[in-house]
Design a protein around this motif. Structure first.
Motif, PDB file in Angstrom:
ATOM      1  N   ARG A  94      66.312  27.086  64.808  1.00 31.19           N
ATOM      2  CA  ARG A  94      65.921  26.546  66.107  1.00 31.19           C
ATOM      3  C   ARG A  94      66.154  25.043  66.136  1.00 31.19           C
ATOM      4  O   ARG A  94      66.236  24.388  65.097  1.00 31.19           O
ATOM      5  N   ALA A  95      66.217  24.495  67.342  1.00 29.78           N
ATOM      6  CA  ALA A  95      66.382  23.050  67.509  1.00 29.78           C
ATOM      7  C   ALA A  95      65.827  22.647  68.869  1.00 29.78           C
ATOM      8  O   ALA A  95      65.600  23.484  69.754  1.00 29.78           O
ATOM      9  N   ALA A  96      65.598  21.348  69.033  1.00 26.76           N
ATOM     10  CA  ALA A  96      65.196  20.770  70.313  1.00 26.76           C
ATOM     11  C   ALA A  96      65.924  19.446  70.474  1.00 26.76           C
ATOM     12  O   ALA A  96      66.205  18.756  69.484  1.00 26.76           O
ATOM     13  N   SER A  97      66.244  19.092  71.719  1.00 26.21           N
ATOM     14  CA  SER A  97      67.006  17.868  71.929  1.00 26.21           C
ATOM     15  C   SER A  97      66.658  17.226  73.258  1.00 26.21           C
ATOM     16  O   SER A  97      66.109  17.860  74.169  1.00 26.21           O
ATOM     17  N   VAL A  98      66.992  15.938  73.365  1.00 23.36           N
ATOM     18  CA  VAL A  98      66.846  15.169  74.602  1.00 23.36           C
ATOM     19  C   VAL A  98      68.140  14.401  74.817  1.00 23.36           C
ATOM     20  O   VAL A  98      68.605  13.691  73.913  1.00 23.36           O
ATOM     21  N   ALA A  99      68.739  14.550  75.991  1.00 28.46           N
ATOM     22  CA  ALA A  99      69.955  13.814  76.356  1.00 28.46           C
ATOM     23  C   ALA A  99      69.630  12.848  77.486  1.00 28.46           C
ATOM     24  O   ALA A  99      68.902  13.188  78.423  1.00 28.46           O
ATOM     25  N   ILE A 100      70.177  11.635  77.384  1.00 30.46           N
ATOM     26  CA  ILE A 100      69.969  10.602  78.399  1.00 30.46           C
ATOM     27  C   ILE A 100      71.328  10.174  78.941  1.00 30.46           C
ATOM     28  O   ILE A 100      72.270   9.943  78.177  1.00 30.46           O
ATOM     29  N   TYR A 101      71.424  10.072  80.266  1.00 35.11           N
ATOM     30  CA  TYR A 101      72.649   9.634  80.932  1.00 35.11           C
ATOM     31  C   TYR A 101      72.373   8.275  81.586  1.00 35.11           C
ATOM     32  O   TYR A 101      71.780   8.219  82.673  1.00 35.11           O
ATOM     33  N   PRO A 102      72.760   7.177  80.955  1.00 32.00           N
ATOM     34  CA  PRO A 102      72.422   5.849  81.496  1.00 32.00           C
ATOM     35  C   PRO A 102      72.946   5.610  82.909  1.00 32.00           C
ATOM     36  O   PRO A 102      72.306   4.898  83.693  1.00 32.00           O
ATOM     37  N   LEU A 103      74.094   6.188  83.249  1.00 35.67           N
ATOM     38  CA  LEU A 103      74.696   5.999  84.569  1.00 35.67           C
ATOM     39  C   LEU A 103      74.418   7.167  85.504  1.00 35.67           C
ATOM     40  O   LEU A 103      74.894   7.175  86.643  1.00 35.67           O
ATOM     41  N   GLY A 104      73.680   8.158  85.041  1.00 35.81           N
ATOM     42  CA  GLY A 104      73.383   9.323  85.849  1.00 35.81           C
ATOM     43  C   GLY A 104      74.466  10.383  85.738  1.00 35.81           C
ATOM     44  O   GLY A 104      75.631  10.094  85.446  1.00 35.81           O
ATOM     45  N   LEU A 105      74.067  11.623  85.960  1.00 35.19           N
ATOM     46  CA  LEU A 105      74.976  12.769  85.889  1.00 35.19           C
ATOM     47  C   LEU A 105      74.928  13.499  87.222  1.00 35.19           C
ATOM     48  O   LEU A 105      73.880  13.987  87.636  1.00 35.19           O
ATOM     49  N   SER A 106      76.072  13.578  87.907  1.00 38.61           N
ATOM     50  CA  SER A 106      76.133  14.262  89.196  1.00 38.61           C
ATOM     51  C   SER A 106      77.436  15.034  89.310  1.00 38.61           C
ATOM     52  O   SER A 106      77.493  16.228  89.037  1.00 38.61           O
ATOM     53  N   VAL A 107      78.512  14.350  89.703  1.00 38.84           N
ATOM     54  CA  VAL A 107      79.842  14.938  89.792  1.00 38.84           C
ATOM     55  C   VAL A 107      80.818  13.985  89.116  1.00 38.84           C
ATOM     56  O   VAL A 107      80.849  12.794  89.423  1.00 38.84           O
ATOM     57  N   GLY A 108      81.607  14.504  88.172  1.00 36.47           N
ATOM     58  CA  GLY A 108      82.552  13.662  87.464  1.00 36.47           C
ATOM     59  C   GLY A 108      82.145  13.427  86.020  1.00 36.47           C
ATOM     60  O   GLY A 108      81.345  14.176  85.452  1.00 36.47           O
ATOM     61  N   THR A 109      82.686  12.366  85.419  1.00 41.16           N
ATOM     62  CA  THR A 109      82.484  12.065  84.003  1.00 41.16           C
ATOM     63  C   THR A 109      81.470  10.951  83.829  1.00 41.16           C
ATOM     64  O   THR A 109      81.460   9.986  84.598  1.00 41.16           O
ATOM     65  N   THR A 110      80.610  11.089  82.823  1.00 42.59           N
ATOM     66  CA  THR A 110      79.629  10.056  82.543  1.00 42.59           C
ATOM     67  C   THR A 110      79.331  10.010  81.053  1.00 42.59           C
ATOM     68  O   THR A 110      79.672  10.937  80.304  1.00 42.59           O
ATOM     69  N   LEU A 111      78.691   8.930  80.627  1.00 41.37           N
ATOM     70  CA  LEU A 111      78.298   8.748  79.235  1.00 41.37           C
ATOM     71  C   LEU A 111      76.963   9.432  78.990  1.00 41.37           C
ATOM     72  O   LEU A 111      76.051   9.356  79.822  1.00 41.37           O
ATOM     73  N   GLY A 112      76.847  10.091  77.851  1.00 44.26           N
ATOM     74  CA  GLY A 112      75.596  10.717  77.467  1.00 44.26           C
ATOM     75  C   GLY A 112      75.208  10.360  76.046  1.00 44.26           C
ATOM     76  O   GLY A 112      76.059  10.240  75.165  1.00 44.26           O
ATOM     77  N   ILE A 113      73.916  10.179  75.807  1.00 45.82           N
ATOM     78  CA  ILE A 113      73.362   9.909  74.476  1.00 45.82           C
ATOM     79  C   ILE A 113      72.327  10.986  74.190  1.00 45.82           C
ATOM     80  O   ILE A 113      71.413  11.202  75.000  1.00 45.82           O
ATOM     81  N   ARG A 114      72.476  11.675  73.053  1.00 42.02           N
ATOM     82  CA  ARG A 114      71.562  12.785  72.764  1.00 42.02           C
ATOM     83  C   ARG A 114      70.973  12.683  71.371  1.00 42.02           C
ATOM     84  O   ARG A 114      71.674  12.398  70.398  1.00 42.02           O
ATOM     85  N   GLY A 115      69.684  12.907  71.284  1.00 41.93           N
ATOM     86  CA  GLY A 115      68.987  12.998  70.011  1.00 41.93           C
ATOM     87  C   GLY A 115      68.432  14.393  69.835  1.00 41.93           C
ATOM     88  O   GLY A 115      68.009  15.032  70.811  1.00 41.93           O
ATOM     89  N   SER A 116      68.437  14.891  68.601  1.00 41.54           N
ATOM     90  CA  SER A 116      67.979  16.260  68.373  1.00 41.54           C
ATOM     91  C   SER A 116      67.304  16.399  67.017  1.00 41.54           C
ATOM     92  O   SER A 116      67.555  15.605  66.095  1.00 41.54           O
ATOM     93  N   ILE A 117      66.443  17.391  66.925  1.00 42.49           N
ATOM     94  CA  ILE A 117      65.839  17.818  65.664  1.00 42.49           C
ATOM     95  C   ILE A 117      66.259  19.258  65.449  1.00 42.49           C
ATOM     96  O   ILE A 117      66.006  20.118  66.303  1.00 42.49           O
ATOM     97  N   GLU A 118      66.906  19.530  64.324  1.00 42.11           N
ATOM     98  CA  GLU A 118      67.551  20.828  64.103  1.00 42.11           C
ATOM     99  C   GLU A 118      67.149  21.403  62.742  1.00 42.11           C
ATOM    100  O   GLU A 118      67.188  20.697  61.736  1.00 42.11           O
ATOM    101  N   GLU A 119      66.758  22.660  62.738  1.00 42.48           N
ATOM    102  CA  GLU A 119      66.516  23.347  61.472  1.00 42.48           C
ATOM    103  C   GLU A 119      67.836  23.630  60.767  1.00 42.48           C
ATOM    104  O   GLU A 119      68.802  24.053  61.405  1.00 42.48           O
ATOM    105  N   LEU A 120      67.850  23.408  59.461  1.00 46.19           N
ATOM    106  CA  LEU A 120      69.010  23.783  58.656  1.00 46.19           C
ATOM    107  C   LEU A 120      68.718  25.096  57.940  1.00 46.19           C
ATOM    108  O   LEU A 120      67.557  25.462  57.723  1.00 46.19           O
ATOM    109  N   PRO A 121      69.761  25.821  57.542  1.00 48.00           N
ATOM    110  CA  PRO A 121      69.544  27.106  56.864  1.00 48.00           C
ATOM    111  C   PRO A 121      68.756  26.941  55.567  1.00 48.00           C
ATOM    112  O   PRO A 121      68.956  25.975  54.823  1.00 48.00           O
TER     113      PRO A 121
END
Length: 231
Positions: A94-121
Motif C-alpha cells: 500500500r501507499a499514500a501520496s500528495v501531489a501539488i500543482y503550483p500553477l494549477g491543473l485544468s486543461v493542458g500541461t502543468t508542473l506537479g510535485i508529489r510526495g509519497s510513503i510507500e510500503e516495500l516488499p
C-alpha cells in the motif's frame, strides 16, 4: 420596379438579421473547468521484482547467480556451491501520496510535485552451501519519496468525464527494521476523473540501495491502482 423594391426590402431585412445572428453565435462560450491545486491518493501496489539474481542476490553472495531449473530452491551460484531459496517476497503493498500543482491543473500541461510513503516488499531469503551468507531479511520497509514532473490534463467542468497523464522522477529514503538506504525512481501513468474523484493506473521503476548486512541494491516495479481526490 416591383422587383427592385422587393430586393431592397430583402437586403434591408437581411442586414438587420445578420448582426443579431452573429451576436447570438458569439454568446456561447464553453465553461472552463476550475483549476485544481492538490491531489491526495491511496494506492494499491502489485510490486514485481526485476533482475533479482543480479541485485540483490549477487551483491549478497559475492558471486554470479543464475536461476535454478526444476529444483527445490530458486537460484544457485554459477559455481553451484550455494543454493538460494526466496522464502518470501510480498507483492501486495500500500501507499499514500500528495501531489501539488503550483500553477494549477485544468486543461493542458502543468508542473506537479508529489510526495509519497510507500510500503516495500517483505523479503526473506535463505542460503545454503559452503561460504553461504546468513539469511537475508527486509521487513517493515517503507520508502519516503519526493519527485517532480509533468502532468497533462483534459478536465471537464462540473461532473463531466476528464482524463490525465503524467511522468515524474525523483529521489527517496528507505527505512526498514534492518537499516536505512536511498533510492531513485521514475514513474508514468494516467487515468480518468469525474469531478474531484479519479482513478489512475501507473508503473514505477525504483532503484533501491541498502547498506546492511552488506551494500546491496534491488529493483522494484510496482504496478499501481490509485484512487484520487483533487481540490
Amino acid at each position: 420596379m416591383n422587383l427592385r423594391r422587393t430586393l431592397l426590402a430583402a437586403l434591408f431585412v437581411f442586414g438587420f438579421a445578420l448582426p443579431s445572428t452573429a451576436q447570438d453565435a458569439q454568446i456561447y462560450v464553453p465553461e472552463k473547468p476550475r483549476r485544481q491545486f492538490v491531489t491526495v491518493s491511496l494506492d494499491w501496489l502489485n510490486t514485481q521484482r526485476l533482475h533479482f539474481a543480479s541485485h540483490p542476490l549477487e551483491d549478497l553472495v559475492g558471486r554470479e547467480v543464475a536461476a535454478a531449473q526444476l529444483e527445490e530452491y530458486d537460484y544457485r551460484t554459477r559455481d553451484e556451491q550455494i543454493q538460494i531459496d526466496v522464502v518470501e517476497y510480498r507483492k501486495r503493498n500500500r501507499a499514500a501520496s500528495v501531489a501539488i500543482y503550483p500553477l494549477g491543473l485544468s486543461v493542458g500541461t502543468t508542473l506537479g510535485i508529489r510526495g509519497s510513503i510507500e510500503e516495500l516488499p517483505t523479503i526473506r531469503v535463505n542460503f545454503e552451501g559452503p561460504g553461504a551468507p546468513p539469511p537475508y531479511e527486509l521487513t517493515d520497509a517503507r520508502a519516503y519519496d519526493i519527485g517532480a514532473g509533468l502532468y497533462v490534463a483534459d478536465r471537464s467542468s462540473g461532473w463531466g468525464l476528464g482524463s490525465q497523464a503524467f511522468v515524474i522522477g525523483g529521489i527517496g529514503r528507505v527505512k526498514s527494521d534492518q537499516g536505512e538506504g536511498s533510492r531513485i525512481f521514475a514513474e508514468g501513468g494516467g487515468g480518468l476523473s469525474v469531478g474531484p474523484f479519479g482513478v489512475q493506473l501507473a508503473v514505477k521503476f525504483a532503484w533501491n540501495k541498502m547498506k546492511d548486512p552488506v551494500e546491496h541494491r534491488f529493483l522494484t516495479v510496482p504496478v499501481t491502482l490509485r484512487g484520487t481526490l483533487s481540490f
